[in-house]
Each structure stands twice: as C-alpha cells, then as structure tokens.
Design a protein around this motif. Structure first.
Motif, short mmCIF file in Angstrom:
data_model
loop_
_atom_site.label_atom_id
_atom_site.label_comp_id
_atom_site.label_asym_id
_atom_site.label_seq_id
_atom_site.Cartn_x
_atom_site.Cartn_y
_atom_site.Cartn_z
N THR A 73 0.83 -1.21 0.00
CA THR A 73 0.00 0.00 0.00
C THR A 73 0.86 1.25 0.00
OG1 THR A 73 -1.73 -1.20 1.23
CG2 THR A 73 -1.86 1.21 1.20
N LEU A 74 1.89 1.27 0.85
CA LEU A 74 2.77 2.44 0.92
C LEU A 74 3.48 2.70 -0.40
CD1 LEU A 74 4.37 1.95 4.46
CD2 LEU A 74 2.65 3.63 3.80
N SER A 75 3.82 1.64 -1.12
CA SER A 75 4.58 1.81 -2.36
C SER A 75 3.71 2.11 -3.57
CB SER A 75 5.41 0.54 -2.64
OG SER A 75 6.51 0.47 -1.77
N TYR A 76 2.49 1.56 -3.62
CA TYR A 76 1.73 1.58 -4.88
C TYR A 76 0.37 2.25 -4.80
CZ TYR A 76 5.21 -1.73 -6.61
OH TYR A 76 6.38 -2.33 -7.01
N MET A 77 -0.14 2.58 -3.62
CA MET A 77 -1.46 3.21 -3.55
C MET A 77 -1.33 4.70 -3.87
SD MET A 77 -4.69 2.70 -3.07
CE MET A 77 -5.03 1.28 -2.04
N ARG A 78 -1.22 5.00 -5.16
CA ARG A 78 -1.08 6.38 -5.61
C ARG A 78 -2.35 6.90 -6.26
NH1 ARG A 78 2.25 5.99 -2.46
NH2 ARG A 78 4.51 5.99 -2.71
N THR A 79 -3.21 5.99 -6.70
CA THR A 79 -4.48 6.37 -7.31
C THR A 79 -5.57 5.43 -6.80
OG1 THR A 79 -4.24 4.90 -9.23
CG2 THR A 79 -3.29 7.11 -9.41
N ARG A 80 -6.83 5.83 -7.00
CA ARG A 80 -7.93 4.94 -6.60
C ARG A 80 -7.97 3.70 -7.47
NH1 ARG A 80 -10.65 9.90 -6.42
NH2 ARG A 80 -11.93 9.39 -8.23
N ARG A 81 -7.51 3.82 -8.70
CA ARG A 81 -7.50 2.66 -9.61
C ARG A 81 -6.62 1.53 -9.11
NH1 ARG A 81 -5.41 3.94 -15.17
NH2 ARG A 81 -5.79 1.70 -15.40
N ALA A 82 -5.59 1.88 -8.34
CA ALA A 82 -4.65 0.86 -7.88
C ALA A 82 -5.27 -0.10 -6.88
CB ALA A 82 -3.42 1.53 -7.26
N LEU A 83 -6.35 0.30 -6.21
CA LEU A 83 -6.90 -0.52 -5.12
C LEU A 83 -7.33 -1.89 -5.60
CD1 LEU A 83 -7.79 -0.82 -2.20
CD2 LEU A 83 -9.99 0.23 -2.83
N SER A 84 -8.01 -1.97 -6.74
CA SER A 84 -8.53 -3.26 -7.19
C SER A 84 -7.40 -4.24 -7.47
CB SER A 84 -9.41 -3.08 -8.43
OG SER A 84 -8.67 -2.49 -9.49
N ARG A 85 -6.32 -3.77 -8.10
CA ARG A 85 -5.20 -4.67 -8.39
C ARG A 85 -4.50 -5.10 -7.10
NH1 ARG A 85 -2.07 -2.89 -13.95
NH2 ARG A 85 -3.92 -2.64 -15.26
N LEU A 86 -4.36 -4.17 -6.18
CA LEU A 86 -3.74 -4.52 -4.91
C LEU A 86 -4.58 -5.55 -4.15
CD1 LEU A 86 -2.51 -1.00 -3.70
CD2 LEU A 86 -1.08 -2.91 -4.44
N LEU A 87 -5.89 -5.36 -4.13
CA LEU A 87 -6.77 -6.29 -3.42
C LEU A 87 -6.71 -7.69 -4.01
CD1 LEU A 87 -9.99 -4.23 -2.61
CD2 LEU A 87 -8.45 -5.33 -0.99
N ARG A 88 -6.69 -7.79 -5.34
CA ARG A 88 -6.61 -9.11 -5.97
C ARG A 88 -5.32 -9.82 -5.58
NH1 ARG A 88 -9.08 -6.43 -10.46
NH2 ARG A 88 -7.04 -6.11 -11.47
N PHE A 89 -4.23 -9.09 -5.61
CA PHE A 89 -2.94 -9.69 -5.25
C PHE A 89 -2.93 -10.08 -3.78
CE2 PHE A 89 1.55 -9.41 -3.98
CZ PHE A 89 2.11 -10.31 -4.87
#
Length: 440
Positions: A73-89
C-alpha cells in the motif's frame, strides 16, 4: 543543493510521524500481554499458555507474509484505480496460509505439528488446534487493516492509527469478559484477539475513507501482478522470518526437559520484550515513507539511534531495579516458579533494542528504494542464526528456556542487521542524490 524543499525531513518530521505509531504498537502489544496475563490466571495456566503460544507462533509463521500488504500500500497506492489490483494480489497472498491453517485445525496434521514439533502435551495440542482455526478468521481483517493503515501513513495522519488501536484495546477488555461464557482455555484469548482486530479495522476504515476518496482517479499506472510479486516475495520471506524465528526457537525449546514450562516462559518473555521494544519495528514504515533522497538518510539514522537508546534504557530500568517484581508477579500474575524462570531473560532484554532497531530501519530504507531482493537473504539468515543459537543452548546444563529463546531471537536480528547494513551502503553516498533510493 540550492536549498531545502518542502519534502526534506528533519528530526521533528520523524518524531511527528513516529510518536503516534509508538502508541499504536504499545497498545497492540499491551493487548497481547493482557491476553497472556488473562490466560496465566486460568487453571492449568502452563498448558493454556503453551497452547496459545504454539498456535499463535505457527499460524503467524505461515501467515506473516501477509504483512507485506501494508508495504504494498505504501509503495503503490497512488491512485484509486490501484486498489482493485492490490486487493486481488493480497487475496492470493492470504489464501494459502488460510488453507494451511484449516488443515492444522481439523486434520491429524495439527497433532503432528503441535505434538511433535513443539513437544507440548496432548491437552495443549487440542487447545492449540482450536486456537489456530480462530486465528485464521483474521485473514481478511489483516488485508483491510493494512490498506487503511497504509492510507493513513501516506497522508502522514498516523494519529488516527493510534485512535483505531485504542478501540482495539477497549474491545479486547469487553470480549475477555464475555467470551469465557462460550469458549474455554486458550480459545478465549484467540477469539478476543480476532474480535479486537476487527474493531480496530472498522475504526481505521472510517478515518481512511476520506484519504482514499482524495486520491486521484488517474496518475501513476497501477502495478501489474508481476511487479507486485517482484516487490513482494523478498518482503514476504523476510516477514515470515519474524515468526519463523520464534517457531524454530520454540521447536528447540520443546526439546528441553520441561517443554511446557520452557514454552510458557518464552511466551511471556517474547510478549514482554515485544511490548517494550516493538515500537522500533515502525522504523520500517517510517524509513519507507519519509526517506525520498539520500540526504534524508542521515536524519532517519540519527532518529533511529535516539529511539534505540530510549527503549533500551526503559527495558534496563524495569528489569535491573526492584520494578521487575511488580511487572512479572503483579501485572503478569506469574506464579513464583515461572517468575523466577523468566527473570534472567528479562534482565538482558535491553540488548534487543539495538538489533531490532537497526534491522528495521535498514529494511525500510531498502523497501523505500524498491530494492528488496537482499531482504530474502537477510530473512533466511535471521532464521538460521536463531536456530544455531537455540540448538547450542540445548547443550547447556540446566539451560533456561527463556534465556535461550531470547538470546537466539537477538542473534537472528543481529545477523540480519549486519547483512542489510552492507546493502544500504550501496544505495549511494550520504548527502548525495541516489537514483536507486528514489526507486528509479
């Protein structure tokens, strides 16, 4: 350099970011110590404590890789779009340890793991299997909490994390009062811990929601699955090394003449040492969030030295003065035999501050640089060093399990700090910009 920018950090920046995390971690550790103190007052306390410690150690050994969710989250949560990819991983990360936990809880694999590896009694094995199932219910909670905490850290609003953890402690007190009506033994501690984590996450989500909404919809391209995997797998291995160390140490302590006593004592010593010193673990997130250029590193290292000296001094004061008895006998409620067994280990606990602190700050610097490959090696070295020291302790006549366990734990962090220090030196000369440090 032409002058200081608004992104430059100083000691004040570090303290403002870190102090709320001290309260968060201390309240977190207090919750675990409260559980240990509650269980220590039950009938057959050595069996109950050994069961809870064994299950907690094994479950979070296999699940501790999920701690990478916060760093992702600290490294990649830069946009709202990133949340779905992070959650899947993240869902994939937690699925495997959850499945293993069900096997441990409901099949003979649990009897083998707890009975043979830990050497605890049949009564403790039965309780440990139940505890493992209850702890596995925390898997989705951990993912949500990591995202919420990460958003609050990115926004540098760490005080809200402290409020969430206060809610955790309050809910723990209530659940420990109610759960004995429906659960028994070590299961009470596990159920209370999971419910407290749920309450903490609900409160954190309430605070984090507005910071998520404030993120831009577009911007930095969301990370691919393989980008997340390349970043994560060394960190997952390194995170697993924390409970991996405790697991390996516990396996060796189970070979001592009185394994239930040794494991119960190490559970107390591990919990108290974590309570006193675990705020140092937040140096990982502090370094990853605050350090953006090579000029920031000396500031962060000076700040880390302040923390190491402070927390080491607190531990020395508590257990090298008459204050030790009120802590062990009064607050923890230990019987005289268990208190005497734990006391020598707590007298050397202050040494842990330097090993833990340096290891944490070096890990944070490397994670911030997205240079995580060395963390896999250092994690394995941590387990290997702890295993060697714990194994050597078995040959000491009349070896004290608490002392052996704590010494092995320190050796693991010492080995890791030495390896990571060498890698950090390659990030670039102090006082000069470093492309690697910026993740470029």
């Amino acid at each position: 350099m032409s002058g200081a920018s608004e992104d430059d950090i100083n000691l004040g920046t570090c303290y403002r970011f870190f102090i709320p995390l001290i309260f968060m971690t201390e309240l977190n550790m207090i919750s675990k110590s409260v559980i240990n103190a509650f269980l220590a007052r039950m009938d057959d306390s050595s069996i109950v404590l050994a069961a809870f410690h064994s299950a907690f150690t094994l479950y979070y050994c296999i699940a501790s890789g999920t701690e990478v969710c916060l760093l992702l989250t600290l490294s990649y949560m830069r946009t709202r779009r990133a949340l779905s990819r992070l959650l899947r991983f993240m869902a994939i990360i937690v699925a495997a340890p959850w499945a293993v936990a069900q096997l441990l809880a409901f099949t003979p694999l649990g009897n083998l793991a707890f009975g043979i590896l830990f050497g605890i009694s049949d009564a403790a094995v039965a309780e440990a299997k139940t505890v493992t199932f209850l702890l596995s219910l925390s898997a989705p909670i951990l993912v949500c909490r990591s995202i919420c905490f990460g958003l609050l850290m990115i926004a540098k609003k760490t005080i809200f994390i402290t409020w969430a953890t206060l809610a955790r402690l309050a809910s723990l007190a209530g659940s420990l009062a109610v759960l004995p009506l429906v659960l028994e033994g070590a299961a009470v501690g596990a159920g209370a811990l999971v419910f407290a984590m749920f309450c903490e996450t609900v409160v954190a989500a309430g605070f984090a929601r507005r910071f998520y909404i404030g993120l831009p919809e577009e911007g930095e391209t969301p990370p691919t699955f393989w980008a997340q995997w390349r970043f994560s797998w060394p960190l997952m291995l390194n995170s697993s090394a924390e409970m991996g160390m405790v697991f390996v140490i516990s396996v060796f302590l189970g070979r001592l003449p009185d394994p239930d006593l040794a494991l119960a004592a190490f559970a107390v010593v591990y919990g108290l040492s974590s309570l006193l010193l675990s705020p140092l673990r937040n140096l990982v997130q502090s370094a990853q969030t605050l350090v953006r250029r090579a000029e920031d590193r000396p500031v962060l290292l000076r700040f880390a030295s302040h923390l190491i000296l402070f927390f080491g001094a607190v531990a020395a004061l508590l257990f090298h003065t008459p204050l030790d008895r009120p802590v062990l006998s009064g607050a923890m409620g230990l019987e005289p035999a268990l208190e005497a067994y734990c006391a020598p280990a707590m007298q050397i606990a202050f040494l842990m501050a330097s090993f833990w602190g340096l290891s944490a700050v070096f890990r944070g610097l490397l994670a911030g640089a997205r240079d995580t490959s060395t963390l896999a090696v250092s994690g394995l070295s941590r387990i290997a060093a702890a295993a060697l020291v714990a194994a050597a302790g078995l040959f000491l006549p009349g070896g004290n399990g608490a002392v052996i366990g704590l010494t092995a734990w320190m050796a693991g962090y010492g080995a890791e700090a030495a390896i990571l220090a060498l890698r950090v030196r390659r990030l670039g000369p102090l006082g000069h910009a470093s492309g690697l440090l910026l993740g470029e």
